[in-house]
Design a protein around this motif. Sequence first.
Motif, PDB file in Angstrom:
ATOM      1  N   ASP A  43     -93.230  62.619  57.722  1.00  0.00           N
ATOM      2  CA  ASP A  43     -93.319  61.091  57.804  1.00  0.00           C
ATOM      3  C   ASP A  43     -93.820  61.072  59.442  1.00  0.00           C
ATOM      4  OD1 ASP A  43     -90.986  59.162  57.270  1.00  0.00           O
ATOM      5  OD2 ASP A  43     -90.148  61.092  56.816  1.00  0.00           O
ATOM      6  N   HIS A  44     -94.911  60.273  59.603  1.00  0.00           N
ATOM      7  CA  HIS A  44     -95.423  60.074  60.864  1.00  0.00           C
ATOM      8  C   HIS A  44     -96.286  58.745  60.468  1.00  0.00           C
ATOM      9  CE1 HIS A  44     -95.296  64.354  61.579  1.00  0.00           C
ATOM     10  NE2 HIS A  44     -95.486  64.091  62.834  1.00  0.00           N
ATOM     11  N   GLY A  45     -95.642  57.794  60.225  1.00  0.00           N
ATOM     12  CA  GLY A  45     -96.270  56.510  59.676  1.00  0.00           C
ATOM     13  C   GLY A  45     -96.316  55.553  60.826  1.00  0.00           C
ATOM     14  N   VAL A  46     -97.584  54.846  60.849  1.00  0.00           N
ATOM     15  CA  VAL A  46     -97.771  53.547  61.790  1.00  0.00           C
ATOM     16  C   VAL A  46     -98.197  52.334  60.806  1.00  0.00           C
ATOM     17  CG1 VAL A  46     -99.335  52.885  63.460  1.00  0.00           C
ATOM     18  CG2 VAL A  46     -98.867  55.171  63.549  1.00  0.00           C
ATOM     19  N   THR A  47     -97.388  51.433  61.280  1.00  0.00           N
ATOM     20  CA  THR A  47     -97.661  50.069  60.614  1.00  0.00           C
ATOM     21  C   THR A  47     -98.324  49.186  61.611  1.00  0.00           C
ATOM     22  OG1 THR A  47     -95.356  50.431  59.555  1.00  0.00           O
ATOM     23  CG2 THR A  47     -96.389  48.262  59.642  1.00  0.00           C
ATOM     24  N   THR A  48     -99.614  48.760  61.032  1.00  0.00           N
ATOM     25  CA  THR A  48    -100.348  47.741  61.500  1.00  0.00           C
ATOM     26  C   THR A  48    -100.025  46.449  61.825  1.00  0.00           C
ATOM     27  OG1 THR A  48    -101.553  47.393  59.460  1.00  0.00           O
ATOM     28  CG2 THR A  48    -102.340  49.052  60.902  1.00  0.00           C
ATOM     29  N   GLN A 156     -84.566  61.685  51.748  1.00  0.00           N
ATOM     30  CA  GLN A 156     -83.748  61.801  53.099  1.00  0.00           C
ATOM     31  C   GLN A 156     -84.040  60.377  53.843  1.00  0.00           C
ATOM     32  OE1 GLN A 156     -81.702  64.429  54.359  1.00  0.00           O
ATOM     33  NE2 GLN A 156     -82.051  64.762  52.113  1.00  0.00           N
ATOM     34  N   PRO A 157     -82.950  59.918  54.669  1.00  0.00           N
ATOM     35  CA  PRO A 157     -83.129  58.529  55.568  1.00  0.00           C
ATOM     36  C   PRO A 157     -84.602  58.813  56.397  1.00  0.00           C
ATOM     37  CG  PRO A 157     -80.876  59.361  55.871  1.00  0.00           C
ATOM     38  CD  PRO A 157     -81.877  60.645  55.152  1.00  0.00           C
ATOM     39  N   GLY A 158     -85.207  57.587  56.210  1.00  0.00           N
ATOM     40  CA  GLY A 158     -86.271  57.198  57.021  1.00  0.00           C
ATOM     41  C   GLY A 158     -87.284  56.227  56.284  1.00  0.00           C
ATOM     42  N   SER A 159     -88.446  56.199  56.693  1.00  0.00           N
ATOM     43  CA  SER A 159     -89.331  55.415  55.922  1.00  0.00           C
ATOM     44  C   SER A 159     -90.191  56.086  55.129  1.00  0.00           C
ATOM     45  CB  SER A 159     -90.392  54.751  57.013  1.00  0.00           C
ATOM     46  OG  SER A 159     -91.318  54.111  56.328  1.00  0.00           O
ATOM     47  N   TRP A 160     -90.404  55.725  53.874  1.00  0.00           N
ATOM     48  CA  TRP A 160     -91.238  56.429  52.872  1.00  0.00           C
ATOM     49  C   TRP A 160     -92.551  55.426  52.300  1.00  0.00           C
ATOM     50  CZ3 TRP A 160     -90.062  61.486  50.632  1.00  0.00           C
ATOM     51  CH2 TRP A 160     -88.894  62.028  51.217  1.00  0.00           C
ATOM     52  N   ARG A 161     -93.642  56.267  52.023  1.00  0.00           N
ATOM     53  CA  ARG A 161     -94.438  55.441  51.393  1.00  0.00           C
ATOM     54  C   ARG A 161     -94.877  56.117  49.826  1.00  0.00           C
ATOM     55  NH1 ARG A 161     -98.684  52.099  52.377  1.00  0.00           N
ATOM     56  NH2 ARG A 161     -97.982  52.031  54.921  1.00  0.00           N
ATOM     57  N   LEU A 162     -94.745  55.115  48.735  1.00  0.00           N
ATOM     58  CA  LEU A 162     -95.113  55.466  47.863  1.00  0.00           C
ATOM     59  C   LEU A 162     -96.282  55.246  47.060  1.00  0.00           C
ATOM     60  CD1 LEU A 162     -91.449  54.255  46.574  1.00  0.00           C
ATOM     61  CD2 LEU A 162     -91.979  56.574  47.329  1.00  0.00           C
ATOM     62  N   TYR A 163     -97.114  56.042  46.324  1.00  0.00           N
ATOM     63  CA  TYR A 163     -98.537  55.815  45.840  1.00  0.00           C
ATOM     64  C   TYR A 163     -98.597  55.760  44.537  1.00  0.00           C
ATOM     65  CZ  TYR A 163     -99.085  57.639  50.998  1.00  0.00           C
ATOM     66  OH  TYR A 163     -99.009  57.618  52.262  1.00  0.00           O
ATOM     67  N   SER A 181    -100.455  51.596  47.332  1.00  0.00           N
ATOM     68  CA  SER A 181     -98.862  51.981  47.772  1.00  0.00           C
ATOM     69  C   SER A 181     -98.109  51.068  48.415  1.00  0.00           C
ATOM     70  CB  SER A 181     -99.367  53.132  48.912  1.00  0.00           C
ATOM     71  OG  SER A 181     -99.792  52.796  50.013  1.00  0.00           O
ATOM     72  N   ARG A 182     -96.969  51.216  48.609  1.00  0.00           N
ATOM     73  CA  ARG A 182     -95.780  50.282  49.091  1.00  0.00           C
ATOM     74  C   ARG A 182     -94.872  51.399  50.000  1.00  0.00           C
ATOM     75  NH1 ARG A 182     -95.505  45.202  48.154  1.00  0.00           N
ATOM     76  NH2 ARG A 182     -96.585  44.310  46.419  1.00  0.00           N
ATOM     77  N   THR A 183     -94.404  50.712  51.112  1.00  0.00           N
ATOM     78  CA  THR A 183     -93.340  51.343  51.636  1.00  0.00           C
ATOM     79  C   THR A 183     -91.982  50.951  51.282  1.00  0.00           C
ATOM     80  OG1 THR A 183     -93.416  49.928  53.588  1.00  0.00           O
ATOM     81  CG2 THR A 183     -94.875  51.923  53.852  1.00  0.00           C
ATOM     82  N   VAL A 184     -90.975  51.809  51.436  1.00  0.00           N
ATOM     83  CA  VAL A 184     -89.486  51.451  51.138  1.00  0.00           C
ATOM     84  C   VAL A 184     -88.659  52.184  52.417  1.00  0.00           C
ATOM     85  CG1 VAL A 184     -89.630  51.478  48.834  1.00  0.00           C
ATOM     86  CG2 VAL A 184     -89.217  53.637  49.695  1.00  0.00           C
ATOM     87  N   THR A 185     -87.616  51.835  52.609  1.00  0.00           N
ATOM     88  CA  THR A 185     -86.592  52.257  53.541  1.00  0.00           C
ATOM     89  C   THR A 185     -85.527  52.933  52.870  1.00  0.00           C
ATOM     90  OG1 THR A 185     -87.369  50.605  55.131  1.00  0.00           O
ATOM     91  CG2 THR A 185     -85.194  51.698  55.661  1.00  0.00           C
TER      92      THR A 185
END
Length: 310
Positions: A43-48, A156-163, A181-185
Amino acid sequence: MPLSSRSTVRRRTLSTAGATAVLALALSACGSSAGDHSVPGMDHGVTTAGSSPSNPTPSTAGGMEGMPGMNADDGLAAEKNGYRLEAEPAALPADRPTPFRFTVVGPDGKPVTDFAVEQTKTMHFYAVRSDLTGYQHLHPTMAADGTWTADLAALQPGSWRLYASFTPAGGPGKGSDLVLSRTVTVPGQAVDTPLPAASGSATADGYTVTIQGDPMAGMAHPLTATITRDGRPVTDLQPYLGTYAHISAFHEGDQAFAHLHPETRAAGGDHGGPALTFHAELSRPGNWRTFIQFQTAGQLHTAAVTLHVS
């Protein structure tokens, strides 16, 4: 006109033409792109700025469109070429399997139901947490109305990206490979796992996978994955998704997606290995977490290797 005046005009004309040629060459270089080769697979996400879990914006690194890391087909957008990935939940439960339902809406505003088969499947679906852990590669099922269901394993808890990786079989996007893709929490206390250092090799289920090659951002480059066990070459790989291995990769920092295409398809039988060559186009420099999936004796194995891209 005096001779001196005509000479001056000629020099100005030649100078203007030369400047125009140089500008054309510069624009041509800036317009070159890495190409589109995304076919369907922690999980190493950066949201613009301006992005959101329901409407993410592709990450960019500054510069010009078409340069490495810029406007590549990196799978970070929920909409492209008129196709849109739609899903209701912005959050998914933690620590238990859960179905994720989504649709692909076409340029006409209707759910797409006609998809081409790519690597033996009509839809490849990926999940990865922002620290690039928890990788899942699934093949959802589609209902008659175009609703897909991906049965996710516990998150697991955190921010996930689904493709969602697919190819429309008809309409204006016919034959074009797309990754949306979209992200989910996933609620709860998220604990990030540091990305393992780039090493070029990893082990899984007793197998060692070594990747050789020197990939450069934005350039096509061959990579070779060699599989061994107890120091001996593995030669009994079975076909998996039409080839002897499947490789997908995610960029550290923004989760840009890449699929590495096998150079040869499986001929059938358990005769694959030990060396497999892949066509790689990785859009950004930096570290990529690369997942190599292969099958032996009916069991699927997944090895994760960190690659550094210049």
